[in-house]
Structure formats: C-alpha cells, structure tokens
Write a protein that holds these residues in place. Structure first.
Motif, PDB file in Angstrom:
ATOM      1  N   VAL A 170      -5.527 -25.193   4.382  1.00 55.94           N
ATOM      2  CA  VAL A 170      -5.506 -23.759   4.578  1.00 55.94           C
ATOM      3  C   VAL A 170      -6.832 -23.232   5.119  1.00 55.94           C
ATOM      4  CG1 VAL A 170      -5.137 -21.553   3.419  1.00 55.94           C
ATOM      5  CG2 VAL A 170      -3.841 -23.566   2.711  1.00 55.94           C
ATOM      6  N   ALA A 171      -7.927 -23.914   4.884  1.00 56.27           N
ATOM      7  CA  ALA A 171      -9.265 -23.387   5.153  1.00 56.27           C
ATOM      8  C   ALA A 171      -9.417 -22.789   6.544  1.00 56.27           C
ATOM      9  CB  ALA A 171     -10.308 -24.475   4.922  1.00 56.27           C
ATOM     10  N   ASP A 172      -8.914 -23.464   7.552  1.00 56.13           N
ATOM     11  CA  ASP A 172      -9.110 -22.987   8.915  1.00 56.13           C
ATOM     12  C   ASP A 172      -7.894 -22.279   9.499  1.00 56.13           C
ATOM     13  OD1 ASP A 172     -11.091 -25.899   9.532  1.00 56.13           O
ATOM     14  OD2 ASP A 172     -11.770 -23.871   9.122  1.00 56.13           O
ATOM     15  N   TRP A 173      -6.840 -22.130   8.704  1.00 57.13           N
ATOM     16  CA  TRP A 173      -5.692 -21.342   9.147  1.00 57.13           C
ATOM     17  C   TRP A 173      -5.928 -19.908   8.721  1.00 57.13           C
ATOM     18  CZ3 TRP A 173      -1.785 -22.059  12.399  1.00 57.13           C
ATOM     19  CH2 TRP A 173      -1.450 -23.371  12.751  1.00 57.13           C
ATOM     20  N   LEU A 174      -5.972 -19.011   9.685  1.00 55.80           N
ATOM     21  CA  LEU A 174      -6.236 -17.600   9.431  1.00 55.80           C
ATOM     22  C   LEU A 174      -4.967 -16.801   9.698  1.00 55.80           C
ATOM     23  CD1 LEU A 174      -9.604 -17.344  11.389  1.00 55.80           C
ATOM     24  CD2 LEU A 174      -9.271 -17.978   8.990  1.00 55.80           C
ATOM     25  N   SER A 175      -4.773 -15.729   8.960  1.00 53.10           N
ATOM     26  CA  SER A 175      -3.572 -14.923   9.176  1.00 53.10           C
ATOM     27  C   SER A 175      -3.806 -13.481   8.741  1.00 53.10           C
ATOM     28  CB  SER A 175      -2.378 -15.503   8.412  1.00 53.10           C
ATOM     29  OG  SER A 175      -2.588 -15.406   7.022  1.00 53.10           O
ATOM     30  N   GLN A 176      -3.112 -12.584   9.408  1.00 52.62           N
ATOM     31  CA  GLN A 176      -3.077 -11.174   9.028  1.00 52.62           C
ATOM     32  C   GLN A 176      -1.685 -10.638   9.316  1.00 52.62           C
ATOM     33  OE1 GLN A 176      -6.188  -8.399  10.140  1.00 52.62           O
ATOM     34  NE2 GLN A 176      -7.653 -10.081  10.493  1.00 52.62           N
ATOM     35  N   GLU A 177      -1.331  -9.558   8.616  1.00 51.42           N
ATOM     36  CA  GLU A 177      -0.014  -8.940   8.780  1.00 51.42           C
ATOM     37  C   GLU A 177      -0.166  -7.428   8.746  1.00 51.42           C
ATOM     38  OE1 GLU A 177       3.842 -10.410   6.755  1.00 51.42           O
ATOM     39  OE2 GLU A 177       3.192  -8.694   5.535  1.00 51.42           O
ATOM     40  N   ARG A 178       0.620  -6.760   9.586  1.00 49.60           N
ATOM     41  CA  ARG A 178       0.636  -5.289   9.587  1.00 49.60           C
ATOM     42  C   ARG A 178       2.055  -4.796   9.800  1.00 49.60           C
ATOM     43  NH1 ARG A 178      -4.310  -3.270  13.537  1.00 49.60           N
ATOM     44  NH2 ARG A 178      -6.011  -4.462  12.566  1.00 49.60           N
ATOM     45  N   ASP A 179       2.305  -3.552   9.397  1.00 51.62           N
ATOM     46  CA  ASP A 179       3.575  -2.890   9.672  1.00 51.62           C
ATOM     47  C   ASP A 179       3.461  -2.216  11.036  1.00 51.62           C
ATOM     48  OD1 ASP A 179       4.865  -3.525   7.242  1.00 51.62           O
ATOM     49  OD2 ASP A 179       3.782  -1.926   6.224  1.00 51.62           O
ATOM     50  N   LEU A 180       4.162  -2.757  12.007  1.00 44.17           N
ATOM     51  CA  LEU A 180       4.135  -2.228  13.368  1.00 44.17           C
ATOM     52  C   LEU A 180       5.506  -2.422  14.017  1.00 44.17           C
ATOM     53  CD1 LEU A 180       0.730  -3.754  14.527  1.00 44.17           C
ATOM     54  CD2 LEU A 180       1.178  -1.302  14.238  1.00 44.17           C
ATOM     55  N   MET A 181       5.838  -1.609  14.966  1.00 46.21           N
ATOM     56  CA  MET A 181       7.092  -1.716  15.720  1.00 46.21           C
ATOM     57  C   MET A 181       8.296  -1.742  14.792  1.00 46.21           C
ATOM     58  SD  MET A 181       5.969  -4.228  18.900  1.00 46.21           S
ATOM     59  CE  MET A 181       6.854  -3.312  20.191  1.00 46.21           C
ATOM     60  N   GLY A 182       8.200  -1.031  13.684  1.00 50.21           N
ATOM     61  CA  GLY A 182       9.309  -0.919  12.749  1.00 50.21           C
ATOM     62  C   GLY A 182       9.578  -2.165  11.935  1.00 50.21           C
ATOM     63  N   THR A 183       8.600  -3.085  11.860  1.00 51.67           N
ATOM     64  CA  THR A 183       8.807  -4.329  11.132  1.00 51.67           C
ATOM     65  C   THR A 183       7.464  -4.899  10.686  1.00 51.67           C
ATOM     66  OG1 THR A 183       9.961  -6.458  11.231  1.00 51.67           O
ATOM     67  CG2 THR A 183       8.698  -5.810  13.182  1.00 51.67           C
ATOM     68  N   LYS A 184       7.472  -6.099  10.136  1.00 53.14           N
ATOM     69  CA  LYS A 184       6.250  -6.808   9.792  1.00 53.14           C
ATOM     70  C   LYS A 184       5.813  -7.644  10.990  1.00 53.14           C
ATOM     71  CE  LYS A 184       5.920  -5.703   5.346  1.00 53.14           C
ATOM     72  NZ  LYS A 184       4.753  -4.930   4.811  1.00 53.14           N
ATOM     73  N   VAL A 185       4.588  -7.442  11.410  1.00 54.84           N
ATOM     74  CA  VAL A 185       4.008  -8.236  12.492  1.00 54.84           C
ATOM     75  C   VAL A 185       2.936  -9.126  11.886  1.00 54.84           C
ATOM     76  CG1 VAL A 185       2.651  -8.200  14.620  1.00 54.84           C
ATOM     77  CG2 VAL A 185       4.472  -6.513  14.252  1.00 54.84           C
ATOM     78  N   SER A 186       2.998 -10.423  12.170  1.00 57.68           N
ATOM     79  CA  SER A 186       2.011 -11.353  11.627  1.00 57.68           C
ATOM     80  C   SER A 186       1.447 -12.227  12.732  1.00 57.68           C
ATOM     81  CB  SER A 186       2.636 -12.231  10.533  1.00 57.68           C
ATOM     82  OG  SER A 186       3.640 -13.060  11.070  1.00 57.68           O
ATOM     83  N   VAL A 187       0.176 -12.578  12.563  1.00 53.93           N
ATOM     84  CA  VAL A 187      -0.509 -13.487  13.483  1.00 53.93           C
ATOM     85  C   VAL A 187      -1.181 -14.554  12.655  1.00 53.93           C
ATOM     86  CG1 VAL A 187      -2.238 -13.727  15.306  1.00 53.93           C
ATOM     87  CG2 VAL A 187      -0.922 -11.602  15.103  1.00 53.93           C
ATOM     88  N   GLU A 188      -0.893 -15.825  12.959  1.00 47.40           N
ATOM     89  CA  GLU A 188      -1.535 -16.957  12.286  1.00 47.40           C
ATOM     90  C   GLU A 188      -2.094 -17.884  13.354  1.00 47.40           C
ATOM     91  OE1 GLU A 188       0.487 -18.833   9.123  1.00 47.40           O
ATOM     92  OE2 GLU A 188       1.768 -17.112   8.675  1.00 47.40           O
TER      93      GLU A 188
END
Length: 337
Positions: free
Chosen positions: A31-49
C-alpha cells in the motif's frame, strides 16, 4: 438462478471495480506507494488511484485530475443553471451557439453512437428525462410523455467541430450528457496521468472506470456487482489496460405498483428500458464503454450482443431480467480452457 461469483479466465486486460457497479478487490498489495483520493463529482463518487515513486508529486497529480473532473462537471451538469450545457439547453433551440471544445467532442461522439444504434443512444432523452424525479418517485403522466416524446431526436442536434458550434432544430429539445460525459472525464484523467509518466493507475467515476497498467506481479481483479444483492458480485475477472462501464437499473430508481422506474430510458418510448438488470462493456476508452453500456442496456440481450459482436475490441457481460449471465463472443472464446 443467478450465477454468483462466476470466474472468467480472461487474459490480463484490466483490473477494477467501481462504485455502485464495481468494487476494487486488492490482495497482498504494497500500500505504501499506492495513493488514492475520492470526491463527490458529476453526481457520483470519483476516485483516482495511482502508483507513485514520488509521493508528493503523486498527490499533486491526483488533485489535478480531480480538478479536471470538477471543471468538466461545472461545464456539463444540466442541473446547474450556470453550466455551459444549461445555456445550450436554454438557447440552442433559438440560435447557433459557439461552445467549448469539450462539449463539441462529447456531443460529436454521442451522435456517432446515435447513428450506430439507430437512435437507441440519444442524449436528447432529457427532453422526457427532465420530467422524472427518482428521489421523490415522480414520473410524467401519459399526457406529458406524449407531448415531450417528439423532442427526443438526435437528428435535430447539429454540431460543427470546425466552427465549434451547436444548435437544435427543435425548440423543446433538451440534452443530458450523463450517458457519456463521465467516460470522457475518465479518459481525460488517464491521459493526464500518462502525460505525467504514470504506468499504473485507475480513474473511476461511478460505473465508469479505466485501468492503466496492472499490479506488476499480481493481477488486478474486478467484480461486477450483483444487481439485486448489493454486497455480492456476479462476475470476477482479472483485467489490465482497459476501460469498463456498467449501466444498471439499480442506481437511480423507484418502484411504484410493482413497476421499477429507473434512469435508463428507451428513447423510443420515454420509459425505463426493460429486459436487462445490468450491462457491462469493456473497450479501450471509457467514453466508448460509457455510451455502449447505455446503448446495450436499452437494446437488450439479443440485439445488444449482436451490436457488440460486430464491433472490434468490444466485449460485454449482460445480466438479464431473470438474473442470467450472457457474454459476447470474444469473452466466451477467451474463457475456454
């Protein structure tokens, strides 16, 4: 009987699961180098990993992708009265409008799938769709439906990519890009990360995801959600470097007198499409998987698979009204031992 946890031996092509439609399944992940964030956008959950050697730079790049989603959301949200799309819906029936390159690109691709499907995919479904409210359980009566139905007509949408203009030849026509805009945004996110040198990432928005690379020495596994059992999966498959989109009748819906009213409308009738519980499409780009998952859902099993099997590089997993699984020809061949 619904086939639960069906395993498919699919050549490494994508690994993912997303939001209401799919859910990531990780095993023994550093997990150490896997980064992720999530936001509520475009009427849904948007995530980037993503996998980043430089954690600080990785965090900045994730924020850049999320900000791009926010920019596109502000531009293409039909429920935001100050958005570019709302302006188009108000004025394009009266005049030719100059608009953004992003709107032109998404509408042009939408019209491609409208022509390909004979109008089964039609962003002007909003002419009727605006009369549904899935939170309150409201739907148009027969009078409203019949009055608004003639305004669903992709042929009345005129876009000029060279001049960057758009116009409607029907005054009452309204457009909603919900069946393709999230896929476009997902592709933009992946393109941004590729330009920054990333080789392993996942960008997801609701039921639309695109996977870049894999987990190195491990397969990435995606699970397609069971349409009627929220904590179960219908299919598990190892995948990499692919986009996957799922359209289902269980994300936005209400039930009245035993009838399920959901947000995937048949443009020919203005009512919720019947015959499938979910349609999952795998393609190279998310803008295509997004549009095709909606198209195939409306077409149903027989016609949907016929379309998919005619398109190179496109695969499908369908779950019909009785919960039975159906696969496109390429998937069936590749799943054989």
């Amino acid at each position: 009987m619904f086939a639960q946890h069906r395993q498919i031996k699919y050549p490494t092509r994508v690994a993912l699961v997303l939001s209401a439609f799919c859910t990531f399944l990780w095993t023994d992940l550093a997990v150490a180098d896997w980064l992720s964030q999530e936001r509520d956008l475009m009427g849904t959950k948007v995530s980037v990993e993503l996998w980043a050697d430089d954690v600080e730079a990785g965090e900045r790049d994730i924020v850049a992708v999320l900000e791009e989603f926010q920019r596109l959301d502000l531009m293409m949200n039909p429920w935001n009265s100050s958005s570019e799309l709302s302006r188009i819906n108000r004025e394009a029936g009266r005049a030719v409008l100059s608009t953004t390159p992003e709107i032109v690109a998404v509408v042009s691709r939408s019209l491609h799938y409208s022509r390909l499907s004979g109008g089964v995919f039609d962003i002007s479904f909003a002419s009727v769709g605006q009369h549904y409210d899935y939170k309150t359980g409201a739907h148009p009566d027969d009078g409203v439906l019949q009055e608004a139905l003639p305004d669903i007509d992709y042929r009345a949408i005129h876009v000029d990519p060279k001049k960057q203009t758009i116009a409607f030849s029907k005054a009452g026509l309204q457009v909603d890009l919900g069946g393709i805009a999230k896929g476009y945004a997902v592709d933009r996110g992946i393109e941004m990360l590729q330009a920054r040198g990333y080789e392993a990432a996942v960008v997801a928005a609701g039921g639309d995801s695109r996977i870049l690379g894999d987990l190195g020495d491990q397969a990435r596994t995606i699970g397609i959600r069971h349409p009627r059992k929220t904590k179960e999966f219908a299919v598990l498959m190892p995948l990499a470097d692919v986009a996957i989109s799922t359209s289902g009748d269980y994300e936005r819906f209400f039930i009245e007198d035993g009838v399920r009213f959901h947000h995937i409308l048949n443009p020919a009738t203005g009512t919720s499409a019947a015959g499938l519980q979910s349609a999952s499409i795998l393609t190279e780009k998310a803008i295509d998987s997004d549009a095709l998952s909606t198209t195939v859902f409306v077409l149903g099993v027989e016609q949907g698979l016929k379309l998919v099997n005619s398109l190179p590089g496109v695969d499908a997993i369908l779950i019909d009204a009785e919960g039975a699984l159906h696969y496109s020809d390429d998937l069936l061949r590749q799943s054989q031992p």
